[in-house]
Motif scaffolding. Structure first.
Motif, PDB file in Angstrom:
ATOM      1  N   ASN A  51     -10.759  23.845 -12.069  1.00  0.00           N
ATOM      2  CA  ASN A  51      -9.099  23.121 -12.188  1.00  0.00           C
ATOM      3  C   ASN A  51      -8.569  22.894 -12.845  1.00  0.00           C
ATOM      4  OD1 ASN A  51      -9.892  23.025  -8.946  1.00  0.00           O
ATOM      5  ND2 ASN A  51     -11.314  21.761  -9.393  1.00  0.00           N
ATOM      6  N   ILE A  52      -7.238  23.163 -13.770  1.00  0.00           N
ATOM      7  CA  ILE A  52      -6.790  22.489 -14.964  1.00  0.00           C
ATOM      8  C   ILE A  52      -5.035  21.797 -14.437  1.00  0.00           C
ATOM      9  CG2 ILE A  52      -4.859  23.623 -16.793  1.00  0.00           C
ATOM     10  CD1 ILE A  52      -6.812  26.040 -16.364  1.00  0.00           C
ATOM     11  N   GLU A  53      -5.057  20.497 -15.242  1.00  0.00           N
ATOM     12  CA  GLU A  53      -4.247  19.703 -15.213  1.00  0.00           C
ATOM     13  C   GLU A  53      -2.734  19.798 -16.309  1.00  0.00           C
ATOM     14  OE1 GLU A  53      -4.267  16.071 -12.833  1.00  0.00           O
ATOM     15  OE2 GLU A  53      -6.231  16.268 -13.563  1.00  0.00           O
ATOM     16  N   TYR A  54      -2.146  20.580 -16.141  1.00  0.00           N
ATOM     17  CA  TYR A  54      -1.026  19.883 -17.365  1.00  0.00           C
ATOM     18  C   TYR A  54       0.050  18.899 -17.733  1.00  0.00           C
ATOM     19  CZ  TYR A  54       1.205  24.674 -15.564  1.00  0.00           C
ATOM     20  OH  TYR A  54       1.919  24.908 -14.707  1.00  0.00           O
ATOM     21  N   ALA A  55       0.398  18.282 -19.155  1.00  0.00           N
ATOM     22  CA  ALA A  55       1.619  18.012 -18.665  1.00  0.00           C
ATOM     23  C   ALA A  55       2.358  18.680 -19.846  1.00  0.00           C
ATOM     24  CB  ALA A  55       1.479  16.180 -18.332  1.00  0.00           C
ATOM     25  N   GLU A  64       0.846  11.569 -21.914  1.00  0.00           N
ATOM     26  CA  GLU A  64      -0.069  10.246 -22.223  1.00  0.00           C
ATOM     27  C   GLU A  64      -0.558   9.511 -21.021  1.00  0.00           C
ATOM     28  OE1 GLU A  64       4.097   8.696 -21.562  1.00  0.00           O
ATOM     29  OE2 GLU A  64       3.553  10.481 -22.308  1.00  0.00           O
ATOM     30  N   LYS A  65       0.733   9.701 -20.002  1.00  0.00           N
ATOM     31  CA  LYS A  65       0.011   8.917 -18.785  1.00  0.00           C
ATOM     32  C   LYS A  65      -1.398  10.030 -17.978  1.00  0.00           C
ATOM     33  CE  LYS A  65       4.115   6.920 -17.217  1.00  0.00           C
ATOM     34  NZ  LYS A  65       5.696   6.310 -16.481  1.00  0.00           N
ATOM     35  N   LEU A  66      -1.151  11.194 -18.368  1.00  0.00           N
ATOM     36  CA  LEU A  66      -2.698  11.953 -18.046  1.00  0.00           C
ATOM     37  C   LEU A  66      -3.866  11.897 -18.782  1.00  0.00           C
ATOM     38  CD1 LEU A  66      -3.295  14.397 -16.192  1.00  0.00           C
ATOM     39  CD2 LEU A  66      -2.213  15.770 -18.185  1.00  0.00           C
ATOM     40  N   LEU A  67      -3.546  11.885 -20.524  1.00  0.00           N
ATOM     41  CA  LEU A  67      -4.256  11.509 -21.720  1.00  0.00           C
ATOM     42  C   LEU A  67      -5.401  10.073 -20.758  1.00  0.00           C
ATOM     43  CD1 LEU A  67      -6.252  11.934 -23.256  1.00  0.00           C
ATOM     44  CD2 LEU A  67      -4.891  10.945 -25.138  1.00  0.00           C
ATOM     45  N   ILE A  68      -4.676   9.401 -20.884  1.00  0.00           N
ATOM     46  CA  ILE A  68      -4.752   7.765 -20.300  1.00  0.00           C
ATOM     47  C   ILE A  68      -5.111   7.846 -18.909  1.00  0.00           C
ATOM     48  CG2 ILE A  68      -4.639   5.199 -19.397  1.00  0.00           C
ATOM     49  CD1 ILE A  68      -2.218   5.526 -21.825  1.00  0.00           C
ATOM     50  N   GLN A  69      -5.628   8.563 -17.332  1.00  0.00           N
ATOM     51  CA  GLN A  69      -5.893   8.251 -16.614  1.00  0.00           C
ATOM     52  C   GLN A  69      -7.615   8.914 -16.810  1.00  0.00           C
ATOM     53  OE1 GLN A  69      -4.793   7.797 -13.096  1.00  0.00           O
ATOM     54  NE2 GLN A  69      -7.367   7.335 -13.139  1.00  0.00           N
ATOM     55  N   SER A  84      -4.040  12.983 -34.961  1.00  0.00           N
ATOM     56  CA  SER A  84      -2.989  11.557 -34.735  1.00  0.00           C
ATOM     57  C   SER A  84      -3.327  10.356 -34.135  1.00  0.00           C
ATOM     58  CB  SER A  84      -1.451  11.968 -35.439  1.00  0.00           C
ATOM     59  OG  SER A  84      -0.524  11.000 -35.429  1.00  0.00           O
ATOM     60  N   LEU A  85      -3.951   9.154 -34.728  1.00  0.00           N
ATOM     61  CA  LEU A  85      -3.953   8.793 -32.829  1.00  0.00           C
ATOM     62  C   LEU A  85      -3.418   6.829 -33.646  1.00  0.00           C
ATOM     63  CD1 LEU A  85      -5.623   6.489 -30.383  1.00  0.00           C
ATOM     64  CD2 LEU A  85      -6.913   6.138 -32.247  1.00  0.00           C
ATOM     65  N   THR A  86      -2.238   6.881 -33.202  1.00  0.00           N
ATOM     66  CA  THR A  86      -1.091   5.893 -33.333  1.00  0.00           C
ATOM     67  C   THR A  86      -0.715   5.141 -32.105  1.00  0.00           C
ATOM     68  OG1 THR A  86       0.257   7.330 -33.386  1.00  0.00           O
ATOM     69  CG2 THR A  86      -0.022   6.491 -35.884  1.00  0.00           C
ATOM     70  N   GLU A  87      -1.033   5.775 -31.020  1.00  0.00           N
ATOM     71  CA  GLU A  87      -0.094   5.216 -30.169  1.00  0.00           C
ATOM     72  C   GLU A  87      -0.424   3.868 -29.147  1.00  0.00           C
ATOM     73  OE1 GLU A  87       2.404   4.514 -26.176  1.00  0.00           O
ATOM     74  OE2 GLU A  87      -0.010   5.133 -26.082  1.00  0.00           O
ATOM     75  N   ARG A  88      -0.164   3.384 -28.834  1.00  0.00           N
ATOM     76  CA  ARG A  88      -0.974   1.253 -28.779  1.00  0.00           C
ATOM     77  C   ARG A  88      -1.491   1.723 -27.347  1.00  0.00           C
ATOM     78  NH1 ARG A  88       1.558  -2.367 -25.939  1.00  0.00           N
ATOM     79  NH2 ARG A  88       3.173  -1.502 -26.181  1.00  0.00           N
ATOM     80  N   ASN A  89      -0.808   2.364 -26.145  1.00  0.00           N
ATOM     81  CA  ASN A  89      -1.340   2.365 -25.014  1.00  0.00           C
ATOM     82  C   ASN A  89      -2.510   3.428 -24.609  1.00  0.00           C
ATOM     83  OD1 ASN A  89       0.704   0.717 -23.359  1.00  0.00           O
ATOM     84  ND2 ASN A  89       2.217   2.341 -23.649  1.00  0.00           N
ATOM     85  N   ALA A 164       5.085  12.071 -30.240  1.00  0.00           N
ATOM     86  CA  ALA A 164       4.274  12.753 -29.290  1.00  0.00           C
ATOM     87  C   ALA A 164       4.893  12.206 -27.761  1.00  0.00           C
ATOM     88  CB  ALA A 164       2.773  13.448 -29.449  1.00  0.00           C
ATOM     89  N   THR A 165       4.571  11.099 -27.196  1.00  0.00           N
ATOM     90  CA  THR A 165       4.770  11.514 -26.079  1.00  0.00           C
ATOM     91  C   THR A 165       6.918  11.417 -25.844  1.00  0.00           C
ATOM     92  OG1 THR A 165       4.882   8.476 -26.688  1.00  0.00           O
ATOM     93  CG2 THR A 165       2.772   9.641 -25.948  1.00  0.00           C
TER      94      THR A 165
END
Length: 203
Positions: A51-55, A64-69, A84-89, A164-165
């Motif tokens: 099972n693969i999802e991609y965005a 970013e929404k897929l990752l947050i999920q 790199s980790l700079t995105e607040r959400n 990236a987002t």
């Protein structure tokens, strides 16, 4: 929009799209193609019908929404190796996972941690008691990977950054496969325990 489909993964060559196949193509055909290309089990892993999802960022699919999920769904463990980790959400989602009892570990790149934007996010994690390490070796820690509960793994070009987002041409791939996720967890564990190549960041 997230795209979920049946696919095939060969480590090191994840994107069946690069073979000129769309999400509507026969995944049996793609699976056969990749399986025949990699015959040494020590060099690659071929999984059929994973099972693969991609965005894609520039297809308005919001990686970013897929990752947050994925992060929000984690119940026990969350191992993140990210350049790199700079995105607040995304950072807040990692902190929320820690606060609900998920064991969170983060490895990042030293050169990126020296930047003001990433230093701020790293300090947020450290303030919450999340353990963070960075590379001490001369190369880059260039992974873009999150592993949740040793059962789901993410990869792709997507860094956890605002650029990236919104602006970059990026893709995030989510792999729902225990075999792959467990192997990647083992690789992460080796990195985490490697005191010669990685060191803890402290406040």
């Amino acid at each position: 929009m997230f795209i979920r489909s049946k696919g095939v993964l060969a480590l090191g060559l994840l994107f069946f799209l690069s073979a000129g196949c769309s999400s509507t193509d026969s995944f049996d055909r793609v699976s056969t193609m990749f399986t025949s290309s990699f015959s040494d089990p020590e060099q690659s892993v071929s999984i059929q019908s994973s099972n693969i999802e991609y965005a894609f960022t520039q297809k308005d699919q919001h990686p970013e929404k897929l990752l947050i999920q994925v992060i929000d769904d984690a119940q026990d463990t969350l191992d993140i190796s990210i350049y790199s980790l700079t995105e607040r959400n995304i950072t807040n989602s990692i902190i929320n996972a820690h606060q609900r009892g998920v064991k969170v570990r983060v490895i990042t790149d030293r050169s990126q941690s020296e930047g003001e934007a990433q230093a701020k996010r790293i300090h947020q994690l450290l303030d919450e008691g999340i353990k963070v390490k960075e590379n001490t070796h001369s190369g880059l820690m260039h992974h873009k990977t999150t592993i949740a509960d040793r059962s789901v793994a993410t990869t792709g070009s997507f860094n956890y950054s605002a650029a990236a987002t919104k602006y970059n041409d990026e893709v995030l791939v989510v792999i729902h496969d225990n075999v792959i996720a467990e192997y990647w967890s083992d690789v992460f564990q080796e990195m985490w325990l490697d005191q010669e190549r990685f060191a803890a960041i402290s406040l």
